[in-house]
Design an enzyme around this catalytic site. Structure first.
Site, PDB file in Angstrom:
ATOM      1  N   HIS A 187      -6.863   0.427  -5.181  1.00  0.00           N
ATOM      2  CA  HIS A 187      -6.886   1.717  -5.855  1.00  0.00           C
ATOM      3  C   HIS A 187      -5.942   1.659  -7.056  1.00  0.00           C
ATOM      4  O   HIS A 187      -5.189   0.695  -7.212  1.00  0.00           O
ATOM      5  CB  HIS A 187      -6.483   2.845  -4.892  1.00  0.00           C
ATOM      6  CG  HIS A 187      -5.084   2.749  -4.373  1.00  0.00           C
ATOM      7  ND1 HIS A 187      -4.778   2.391  -3.077  1.00  0.00           N
ATOM      8  CD2 HIS A 187      -3.895   2.935  -4.980  1.00  0.00           C
ATOM      9  CE1 HIS A 187      -3.471   2.377  -2.920  1.00  0.00           C
ATOM     10  NE2 HIS A 187      -2.907   2.701  -4.065  1.00  0.00           N
TER      11      HIS A 187
HETATM   12  P1  TYD Z   1      -3.696   3.909   1.973  1.00  0.00           P
HETATM   13  O1  TYD Z   1      -3.505   4.602   0.664  1.00  0.00           O
HETATM   14  O2  TYD Z   1      -5.091   3.632   2.421  1.00  0.00           O
HETATM   15  O3  TYD Z   1      -2.882   2.538   1.964  1.00  0.00           O
HETATM   16  P2  TYD Z   1      -3.128   1.302   0.978  1.00  0.00           P
HETATM   17  O4  TYD Z   1      -4.180   1.693  -0.001  1.00  0.00           O
HETATM   18  O5  TYD Z   1      -1.857   1.103   0.257  1.00  0.00           O
HETATM   19  O6  TYD Z   1      -3.527   0.153   1.797  1.00  0.00           O
HETATM   20  O7  TYD Z   1      -2.925   4.750   3.080  1.00  0.00           O
HETATM   21  C1  TYD Z   1      -3.190   4.601   4.461  1.00  0.00           C
HETATM   22  C2  TYD Z   1      -3.049   5.959   5.132  1.00  0.00           C
HETATM   23  O8  TYD Z   1      -1.710   6.413   5.058  1.00  0.00           O
HETATM   24  C3  TYD Z   1      -3.906   7.029   4.498  1.00  0.00           C
HETATM   25  O9  TYD Z   1      -4.429   7.830   5.550  1.00  0.00           O
HETATM   26  C4  TYD Z   1      -2.947   7.858   3.676  1.00  0.00           C
HETATM   27  C5  TYD Z   1      -1.656   7.699   4.438  1.00  0.00           C
HETATM   28  N1  TYD Z   1      -0.451   7.742   3.583  1.00  0.00           N
HETATM   29  C6  TYD Z   1       0.457   8.782   3.723  1.00  0.00           C
HETATM   30  O10 TYD Z   1       0.268   9.709   4.541  1.00  0.00           O
HETATM   31  N2  TYD Z   1       1.569   8.790   2.947  1.00  0.00           N
HETATM   32  C7  TYD Z   1       1.829   7.801   2.054  1.00  0.00           C
HETATM   33  O11 TYD Z   1       2.869   7.845   1.361  1.00  0.00           O
HETATM   34  C8  TYD Z   1       0.882   6.729   1.910  1.00  0.00           C
HETATM   35  C9  TYD Z   1       1.118   5.621   0.924  1.00  0.00           C
HETATM   36  C10 TYD Z   1      -0.233   6.747   2.711  1.00  0.00           C
END
Ligand code: TYD
Length: 137
Positions: A50
């Site tokens: 992303h």
């Molecule tokens: P996600 O954005 O998919 O992680 P990455 O793309 O970095 O692998 O996040 C995973 C889950 O965690 C998603 O349900 C959103 C949640 N999340 C939070 O609640 N707070 C945060 O600060 C972050 C980064 C993610």
């Protein structure tokens, strides 16, 4: 590559181990409003995939090693993080993918704002068109 940079933090070693301080606005170029970290990521998993519209982040690999692929629509770059005194600054409109997490790795992320799903661009095609418009302005 624009909107991406390498930061070097100091390491204070005094025989009891190493200590690395990271201060908001001093050691990273923004106010830190959120901290999160990733552990226990399998080596075949790709995280991220992303970009953000406004968020500034610094990635620090505290333990082990992690590879980050960055893409600002103009170029693609791979950075291996394996040093807890090195920070990878990633600004807005940079597509990032974190992969090849070693078994013992911990990825610390310092972020300029609270979690906000509306700041995410999760589709690569949308990212490309929005980023081109943003950088042309
Ligand atoms: P996600 O954005 O998919 O992680 P990455 O793309 O970095 O692998 O996040 C995973 C889950 O965690 C998603 O349900 C959103 C949640 N999340 C939070 O609640 N707070 C945060 O600060 C972050 C980064 C993610």
């Amino acid at each position: 590559m624009f909107n991406i940079g390498s930061l070097k933090f100091k390491r204070i070693s005094d025989g009891r181990g190493d200590l690395t301080p990271i201060e908001s606005e001093t050691d990273v170029p923004f106010v830190i409003r959120r901290v999160y970290y990733m552990t226990a990521v399998d080596s075949d998993v790709v995280r991220g995939r992303h970009a953000h519209r406004a968020l500034h982040q610094v990635l620090v690999c505290l333990n082990g090693s992690i590879t980050v692929t960055l893409d600002n629509t103009v170029e693609r770059q791979e950075v291996v993080l394996a040093d807890p005194t090195v920070g990878l600054y990633v600004g807005p409109y940079v597509w990032r993918e974190m992969h090849d997490f070693s078994a013992d790795s911990t990825l610390l992320v310092l972020a300029s704002d609270h979690y906000d799903e509306s700041d995410y661009i999760r589709g690569y095609d949308v990212f490309q068109s929005e980023a081109r418009k943003h950088f042309d302005e």
